[in-house]
Scaffold this motif. Structure first.
Motif, PDB file in Angstrom:
ATOM      1  N   ASN A 166       0.820  -1.207   0.000  1.00  0.00           N
ATOM      2  CA  ASN A 166       0.000   0.000   0.000  1.00  0.00           C
ATOM      3  C   ASN A 166       0.855   1.259   0.000  1.00  0.00           C
ATOM      4  OD1 ASN A 166      -2.590   1.425   0.270  1.00  0.00           O
ATOM      5  ND2 ASN A 166      -1.808   2.001   2.292  1.00  0.00           N
ATOM      6  N   ARG A 167       1.938   1.237   0.787  1.00  0.00           N
ATOM      7  CA  ARG A 167       2.834   2.396   0.813  1.00  0.00           C
ATOM      8  C   ARG A 167       3.472   2.624  -0.558  1.00  0.00           C
ATOM      9  NH1 ARG A 167       3.682   0.327   6.011  1.00  0.00           N
ATOM     10  NH2 ARG A 167       3.304   1.868   7.670  1.00  0.00           N
ATOM     11  N   VAL A 168       3.886   1.546  -1.195  1.00  0.00           N
ATOM     12  CA  VAL A 168       4.500   1.672  -2.512  1.00  0.00           C
ATOM     13  C   VAL A 168       3.508   2.275  -3.503  1.00  0.00           C
ATOM     14  CG1 VAL A 168       5.482   0.407  -4.465  1.00  0.00           C
ATOM     15  CG2 VAL A 168       6.138  -0.206  -2.132  1.00  0.00           C
ATOM     16  N   LYS A 169       2.256   1.848  -3.450  1.00  0.00           N
ATOM     17  CA  LYS A 169       1.243   2.395  -4.354  1.00  0.00           C
ATOM     18  C   LYS A 169       1.050   3.884  -4.134  1.00  0.00           C
ATOM     19  CE  LYS A 169      -1.497  -1.843  -4.941  1.00  0.00           C
ATOM     20  NZ  LYS A 169      -2.805  -2.497  -4.684  1.00  0.00           N
ATOM     21  N   VAL A 170       1.018   4.292  -2.879  1.00  0.00           N
ATOM     22  CA  VAL A 170       0.857   5.710  -2.554  1.00  0.00           C
ATOM     23  C   VAL A 170       2.036   6.515  -3.097  1.00  0.00           C
ATOM     24  CG1 VAL A 170       0.791   7.396  -0.679  1.00  0.00           C
ATOM     25  CG2 VAL A 170      -0.604   5.316  -0.539  1.00  0.00           C
ATOM     26  N   LEU A 171       3.241   5.986  -2.922  1.00  0.00           N
ATOM     27  CA  LEU A 171       4.427   6.687  -3.395  1.00  0.00           C
ATOM     28  C   LEU A 171       4.441   6.783  -4.924  1.00  0.00           C
ATOM     29  CD1 LEU A 171       7.245   5.292  -1.069  1.00  0.00           C
ATOM     30  CD2 LEU A 171       5.937   7.400  -0.843  1.00  0.00           C
ATOM     31  N   LYS A 172       4.046   5.726  -5.587  1.00  0.00           N
ATOM     32  CA  LYS A 172       4.016   5.745  -7.051  1.00  0.00           C
ATOM     33  C   LYS A 172       3.022   6.775  -7.569  1.00  0.00           C
ATOM     34  CE  LYS A 172       5.649   1.055  -8.042  1.00  0.00           C
ATOM     35  NZ  LYS A 172       5.326  -0.271  -8.619  1.00  0.00           N
ATOM     36  N   LYS A 173       1.888   6.923  -6.887  1.00  0.00           N
ATOM     37  CA  LYS A 173       0.905   7.947  -7.283  1.00  0.00           C
ATOM     38  C   LYS A 173       1.497   9.338  -7.116  1.00  0.00           C
ATOM     39  CE  LYS A 173      -3.353   5.360  -6.355  1.00  0.00           C
ATOM     40  NZ  LYS A 173      -4.597   5.297  -5.538  1.00  0.00           N
ATOM     41  N   THR A 174       2.254   9.531  -6.046  1.00  0.00           N
ATOM     42  CA  THR A 174       2.906  10.821  -5.825  1.00  0.00           C
ATOM     43  C   THR A 174       3.912  11.105  -6.930  1.00  0.00           C
ATOM     44  OG1 THR A 174       2.658  10.548  -3.431  1.00  0.00           O
ATOM     45  CG2 THR A 174       4.263  12.180  -4.187  1.00  0.00           C
ATOM     46  N   VAL A 175       4.688  10.094  -7.292  1.00  0.00           N
ATOM     47  CA  VAL A 175       5.672  10.255  -8.367  1.00  0.00           C
ATOM     48  C   VAL A 175       4.974  10.606  -9.676  1.00  0.00           C
ATOM     49  CG1 VAL A 175       7.396   9.070  -9.781  1.00  0.00           C
ATOM     50  CG2 VAL A 175       7.358   8.722  -7.302  1.00  0.00           C
ATOM     51  N   GLN A 176       3.906   9.905 -10.003  1.00  0.00           N
ATOM     52  CA  GLN A 176       3.177  10.160 -11.247  1.00  0.00           C
ATOM     53  C   GLN A 176       2.637  11.583 -11.279  1.00  0.00           C
ATOM     54  OE1 GLN A 176       2.874   8.339 -13.927  1.00  0.00           O
ATOM     55  NE2 GLN A 176       3.775   6.418 -13.219  1.00  0.00           N
ATOM     56  N   ALA A 177       2.136  12.057 -10.143  1.00  0.00           N
ATOM     57  CA  ALA A 177       1.560  13.399 -10.091  1.00  0.00           C
ATOM     58  C   ALA A 177       2.627  14.470 -10.314  1.00  0.00           C
ATOM     59  CB  ALA A 177       0.857  13.619  -8.751  1.00  0.00           C
ATOM     60  N   VAL A 178       3.752  14.330  -9.639  1.00  0.00           N
ATOM     61  CA  VAL A 178       4.824  15.320  -9.790  1.00  0.00           C
ATOM     62  C   VAL A 178       5.417  15.246 -11.195  1.00  0.00           C
ATOM     63  CG1 VAL A 178       7.094  16.037  -8.964  1.00  0.00           C
ATOM     64  CG2 VAL A 178       5.332  15.337  -7.332  1.00  0.00           C
ATOM     65  N   ALA A 179       5.588  14.037 -11.715  1.00  0.00           N
ATOM     66  CA  ALA A 179       6.138  13.875 -13.064  1.00  0.00           C
ATOM     67  C   ALA A 179       5.227  14.523 -14.101  1.00  0.00           C
ATOM     68  CB  ALA A 179       6.328  12.392 -13.375  1.00  0.00           C
ATOM     69  N   ALA A 180       3.901  14.354 -13.932  1.00  0.00           N
ATOM     70  CA  ALA A 180       2.956  14.968 -14.861  1.00  0.00           C
ATOM     71  C   ALA A 180       2.988  16.489 -14.756  1.00  0.00           C
ATOM     72  CB  ALA A 180       1.550  14.445 -14.582  1.00  0.00           C
ATOM     73  N   GLU A 181       3.110  16.992 -13.532  1.00  0.00           N
ATOM     74  CA  GLU A 181       3.139  18.440 -13.331  1.00  0.00           C
ATOM     75  C   GLU A 181       4.339  19.074 -14.026  1.00  0.00           C
ATOM     76  OE1 GLU A 181       3.591  21.669  -9.648  1.00  0.00           O
ATOM     77  OE2 GLU A 181       3.375  19.522  -9.229  1.00  0.00           O
TER      78      GLU A 181
END
Length: 389
Positions: free
Chosen positions: A321-336
């Motif tokens: 679950n922690r890994v999934k949360v971190l990956k979502k954060t990475v995707q959001a910043v990368a998209a920004e």
């Protein structure tokens, strides 16, 4: 969108430079040119080499491009590359390459230096929104609507004389780099990520100058975390022996001893040549030349009281679950920021961050998430982890 009239003008200029590419095969001419190049703010660099049956790449050609033209340096005809090394180490000249890892390895092993400061157009493209690992061919199509014939990619660059086709191919590989750099630099400065690219490229240059410790090579085997202590000792010993011998003999690692054979020896720990001969993908010449040495390594490793550090096992499912949360954060910043997420955060750094808090203490950023990454993604990742606790 590509401006066709403009691109046709640019193309004509490039074609003239390619046609007029100078062959450099004398020490005096190289020395004179290096003095000229050190007056330029930016130069393009590329190499052609052969690496079919050797550990180290064999330089066949070094290409340089600047405002004045394109130059093809023959390393087989020049006694000393000291003038080129001086250029590499001149901090006032930015060196532009594309997908430079193999070029850096060649420069480091052949001349003991790498170009610095460095701008890798492939790395820059990942920061500029063009995706990860864009090829040179695709880059030319994107910027200039132009295709390069890649039929000379695997030709013999040690033959002399080179064919006209080889020379043209080599010149084309470097002539566009300055124009590509100018366009990428403008885009990156507008985004505020130009300095990040330079920092990332500097890390590539620094790493190219470091010779990996043979005793740590066993960490590269994915199966290593599964092995028992006795097996791990043998894996470390045999893989370190192979690394050192491959360098001394200048032959590819798998030519000397295949990866599967290294793992097989570690797991089965043969005591006789007969047992060694049944290891997966072991070669007859290996048995005859190095069989006794390998058996001695196995025996010595078994007797050693020192057990090497075991590589980390995959993250437990409880951390999913922690890994999934971190990956979502990475995707959001990368998209920004329109940055390739794989470049923004590497998998090993994401896992290292999660592991840092598994013992019950606080999470801390690994080295790979410091520097320019810390404010951009490191701190957001720490904040995301606090919310999952």
């Amino acid at each position: 969108m590509i401006n066709r009239p403009l691109e046709q003008t640019v193309q004509a200029r490039f074609d003239q430079k390619v046609a007029a590419a100078e062959w450099v095969d004398s020490q005096s001419r190289l020395e004179a040119l290096c003095l000229q190049w050190r007056q330029q703010p930016v130069i393009g660099l590329d190499t052609e080499f052969i690496r079919t049956d050797t550990f180290y790449p064999k330089p066949g050609l070094i290409q340089v491009a600047c405002a004045q033209g394109v130059y093809l340096i023959d390393p087989l005809a020049i006694d000393s590359m000291a003038p080129l090394v001086g250029l590499f180490e001149d901090s006032k000249v930015l060196k532009v390459l594309h997908a430079c890892s193999e070029d850096l390895e060649l420069f480091a092993s052949s001349y003991g230096a790498v170009p610095q400061p460095l701008f890798d157009t492939q790395v820059a493209c990942a920061f500029a929104g063009f995706g990860l690992s864009i090829g040179y061919q695709r880059l030319l199509e994107t910027f200039f609507n132009f295709s390069v014939d890649k039929q000379e990619t695997r030709s013999d660059w040690l033959q002399r004389p080179l064919t006209e086709s080889q020379r043209r191919y080599a010149a084309l590989d470097v002539v566009y780099l300055d124009e590509i750099y100018q366009r990428l630099a403008t885009r990156l400065r507008e985004k505020g990520s130009y300095d990040w690219v330079l920092a990332e490229c500097q890390q590539l240059a620094d790493e190219a100058l470091v010779t990996p410790d043979p005793d740590q090579y066993y960490h590269r085997f994915r199966q290593a975390w599964k092995l028992k202590p006795q097996q791990l000792k043998v894996l470390q010993s045999v893989s370190a022996w192979r690394e050192r011998e491959a360098r001394v003999r200048d032959m590819p690692r798998n030519f000397l001893l295949h990866n599967n054979s290294v793992v097989g020896i570690a797991m089965k720990q043969p005591r006789t040549l007969g047992e060694l001969s049944r290891i997966e993908q072991i070669r007859g010449r290996t048995l005859s030349k190095d069989g006794e040495a390998l058996l001695s390594l196995v025996a010595a490793a078994q007797d050693s009281a020192t057990v090497p550090e075991a590589p980390g096992a995959p993250l437990p499912s409880s951390e999913g679950n922690r890994v999934k949360v971190l990956k979502k954060t990475v995707q959001a910043v990368a998209a920004e920021w329109d940055i390739a997420p794989e470049l923004l955060v590497r998998k090993r750094d994401l896992e290292a961050l999660v592991r840092s808090g598994m013992g019950g203490g606080g999470y801390c950023l690994p080295q790979g998430l410091t520097g320019w990454r810390e404010p951009l993604i490191g701190q957001p990742l720490l904040q995301a982890l606090q919310q999952t606790s």
